[in-house]
Design an enzyme around this catalytic site. Structure first.
Site, PDB file in Angstrom:
ATOM      1  N   LYS A  70      94.814  54.777  -4.118  1.00  0.00           N
ATOM      2  CA  LYS A  70      94.380  53.786  -4.759  1.00  0.00           C
ATOM      3  C   LYS A  70      94.475  53.854  -6.315  1.00  0.00           C
ATOM      4  CE  LYS A  70      90.769  51.812  -1.894  1.00  0.00           C
ATOM      5  NZ  LYS A  70      89.317  51.117  -1.643  1.00  0.00           N
ATOM      6  N   ASP A 107      87.065  45.279  -3.975  1.00  0.00           N
ATOM      7  CA  ASP A 107      86.076  45.747  -3.157  1.00  0.00           C
ATOM      8  C   ASP A 107      84.693  45.334  -3.575  1.00  0.00           C
ATOM      9  OD1 ASP A 107      87.100  47.340  -1.390  1.00  0.00           O
ATOM     10  OD2 ASP A 107      87.063  49.059  -2.786  1.00  0.00           O
TER      11      ASP A 107
HETATM   12  P1  NDP Z   1      83.793  58.904  -2.201  1.00  0.00           P
HETATM   13  O1  NDP Z   1      84.188  60.051  -1.653  1.00  0.00           O
HETATM   14  O2  NDP Z   1      84.413  58.501  -3.469  1.00  0.00           O
HETATM   15  O3  NDP Z   1      82.020  58.957  -2.757  1.00  0.00           O
HETATM   16  C1  NDP Z   1      81.224  59.650  -1.969  1.00  0.00           C
HETATM   17  C2  NDP Z   1      79.826  59.444  -2.415  1.00  0.00           C
HETATM   18  O4  NDP Z   1      78.698  59.929  -1.441  1.00  0.00           O
HETATM   19  C3  NDP Z   1      79.778  60.257  -3.706  1.00  0.00           C
HETATM   20  O5  NDP Z   1      78.564  59.701  -4.346  1.00  0.00           O
HETATM   21  C4  NDP Z   1      78.960  61.710  -3.231  1.00  0.00           C
HETATM   22  O6  NDP Z   1      77.982  62.186  -3.796  1.00  0.00           O
HETATM   23  C5  NDP Z   1      78.130  61.118  -1.913  1.00  0.00           C
HETATM   24  N1  NDP Z   1      77.957  61.931  -0.841  1.00  0.00           N
HETATM   25  C6  NDP Z   1      79.043  62.360  -0.089  1.00  0.00           C
HETATM   26  N2  NDP Z   1      78.303  63.281   0.842  1.00  0.00           N
HETATM   27  C7  NDP Z   1      77.144  63.668   0.412  1.00  0.00           C
HETATM   28  C8  NDP Z   1      76.014  64.526   0.775  1.00  0.00           C
HETATM   29  N3  NDP Z   1      76.086  65.333   2.053  1.00  0.00           N
HETATM   30  N4  NDP Z   1      74.874  64.353   0.238  1.00  0.00           N
HETATM   31  C9  NDP Z   1      74.440  63.296  -0.952  1.00  0.00           C
HETATM   32  N5  NDP Z   1      75.668  62.446  -1.239  1.00  0.00           N
HETATM   33  C10 NDP Z   1      76.855  62.836  -0.702  1.00  0.00           C
HETATM   34  O7  NDP Z   1      83.527  57.626  -1.278  1.00  0.00           O
HETATM   35  P2  NDP Z   1      83.673  56.161  -1.495  1.00  0.00           P
HETATM   36  O8  NDP Z   1      83.110  55.824  -2.540  1.00  0.00           O
HETATM   37  O9  NDP Z   1      85.024  55.641  -1.311  1.00  0.00           O
HETATM   38  O10 NDP Z   1      83.137  55.555  -0.056  1.00  0.00           O
HETATM   39  C11 NDP Z   1      81.541  55.872   0.102  1.00  0.00           C
HETATM   40  C12 NDP Z   1      81.087  54.952   1.186  1.00  0.00           C
HETATM   41  O11 NDP Z   1      81.220  53.593   1.448  1.00  0.00           O
HETATM   42  C13 NDP Z   1      82.048  55.627   2.488  1.00  0.00           C
HETATM   43  O12 NDP Z   1      81.297  55.504   3.820  1.00  0.00           O
HETATM   44  C14 NDP Z   1      82.912  54.454   2.811  1.00  0.00           C
HETATM   45  O13 NDP Z   1      83.295  54.229   4.192  1.00  0.00           O
HETATM   46  C15 NDP Z   1      82.131  53.142   2.400  1.00  0.00           C
HETATM   47  N6  NDP Z   1      82.970  52.228   2.066  1.00  0.00           N
HETATM   48  C16 NDP Z   1      82.933  50.842   2.430  1.00  0.00           C
HETATM   49  C17 NDP Z   1      83.587  49.866   1.997  1.00  0.00           C
HETATM   50  C18 NDP Z   1      83.137  48.687   2.772  1.00  0.00           C
HETATM   51  O14 NDP Z   1      84.353  47.671   2.608  1.00  0.00           O
HETATM   52  N7  NDP Z   1      82.271  48.099   3.533  1.00  0.00           N
HETATM   53  C19 NDP Z   1      84.511  49.653   1.248  1.00  0.00           C
HETATM   54  C20 NDP Z   1      84.614  51.394   0.615  1.00  0.00           C
HETATM   55  C21 NDP Z   1      83.934  52.384   1.025  1.00  0.00           C
HETATM   56  P3  NDP Z   1      78.878  63.357  -4.899  1.00  0.00           P
HETATM   57  O15 NDP Z   1      79.396  62.627  -5.979  1.00  0.00           O
HETATM   58  O16 NDP Z   1      77.916  64.217  -5.216  1.00  0.00           O
HETATM   59  O17 NDP Z   1      80.106  64.065  -4.237  1.00  0.00           O
END
Ligand code: NDP
Length: 278
Positions: A70, A107
């Site tokens: 992306k 998005d």
């Molecule tokens: P990223 O990997 O960019 O971000 C993940 C986020 O989740 C970060 O804020 C991360 O925190 C947090 N996180 C991950 N693991 C943990 C944990 N164990 N404890 C606490 N916080 C955690 O992913 P995306 O932003 O791309 O996607 C996030 C979610 O949104 C996904 O489930 C994805 O499938 C969903 N999504 C849905 C869409 C839709 O159309 N419905 C579109 C895009 C995404 P940290 O910064 O601390 O790592």
């Protein structure tokens, strides 16, 4: 590009085999009787740029972009929408007739359209919002909520510095709060958004004390696999209206389809079922 040629579009990612986008777009192509094709394309970091640039010459009108390209897609584009530039990522590319690449990020549009469809009474300006997460998807959500007029957005994330970077980028209506402070202020928000990947199949559950949650708060989850996350089920049990993340996925696809195939598609229950079964 020959205007009479069969229109082609697709989705580029790595891996791409699990993408729901081909089923979604093919359903619309069939529904509207369009003689076009939408194909999954797997590229690597090494051949992404060359592969992408070859597509307009092959008759492609554009592509969706998914993980992990992306940001690279945004960097390769010739023109970029304000929202894609602000978010720092592109998910929808349209190839101009002269071969130039135009990048957008839909998005946030999908996120808002999903809420309007499944919570039609919700208004962004009706009160403060709480967003959990500060990854790529959270950026799109923040940008869209601010654009819709959200007066204040509380942002909490495991890695606080990422949330602080979002505040730098999006400005003073974002207030970064510590995750430990969330349960105490959760009763004061009109919308609660899970934009973390917690709750996704294969990941841990989002552990959040919802005792103080107000039943007038709209609760939504970006996670759509599973469709009903434990956050949504627990909030619904407390009397809250809840909206799952699938509609965001469906709505984010619509602007690309309209650009490439010249037909504004409808997001409805039939489409949801097609994508759920894909
Ligand atoms: P990223 O990997 O960019 O971000 C993940 C986020 O989740 C970060 O804020 C991360 O925190 C947090 N996180 C991950 N693991 C943990 C944990 N164990 N404890 C606490 N916080 C955690 O992913 P995306 O932003 O791309 O996607 C996030 C979610 O949104 C996904 O489930 C994805 O499938 C969903 N999504 C849905 C869409 C839709 O159309 N419905 C579109 C895009 C995404 P940290 O910064 O601390 O790592």
């Amino acid at each position: 590009m020959n205007a009479k040629s069969i229109p082609l579009a697709g989705v580029i990612g790595a891996p791409i085999v699990h993408s729901k986008s081909p089923a979604l777009h093919r359903h619309w192509l069939q529904r509207y009787g369009i003689n076009g094709h939408y194909v999954p394309i797997e590229l690597t970091q090494d051949n992404f740029a060359d592969g992408l640039k070859s597509l307009p010459r092959l008759g492609f009108r554009g592509v969706n972009i998914t993980m992990p390209f992306k940001k690279a897609a945004l960097d390769l584009a010739d023109t970029v929408t304000d929202r894609a530039a602000l978010i720092g990522a592109a998910n929808t590319l349209t190839f101009r007739k002269d071969g130039r690449i135009h990048a957008d990020n839909t998005d946030g549009f999908g996120f808002i359209a999903n809420l309007h469809q499944y919570a039609p009474d919700w208004r962004a300006n009706s009160g403060p919002v709480l967003v959990l997460g500060a990854g790529g998807a959270a950026g799109a959500v923040l940008s869209a909520l601010l654009n819709e007029g959200a007066p204040q957005i509380y942002l909490a994330n495991r890695t606080k510095t990422s949330a602080e970077m979002m505040r730098e980028k999006f400005g003073a209506r974002i207030k970064v709060i510590d995750l430990t402070k969330v349960p105490a202020m959760i009763g004061d928000v009109s919308l609660l958004v899970n934009a973390t990947s917690l709750g996704m199949a294969g990941k841990s559950e989002l552990q959040l004390d919802l005792k103080a949650l107000n039943k007038n708060t709209l609760v939504t989850d970006l996670v759509y696999n599973p469709l009903r996350t434990s956050l949504l089920d627990r909030a619904a049990a407390l009397g809250c209206h809840t909206v799952d993340g699938l509609g965001m996925l469906l709505h984010q696809a619509a602007p690309g389809f309209e650009n490439w195939f010249r037909k504004k598609p409808t997001v409805d229950e039939e489409l949801r079922q097609v994508v759920l079964n894909a």
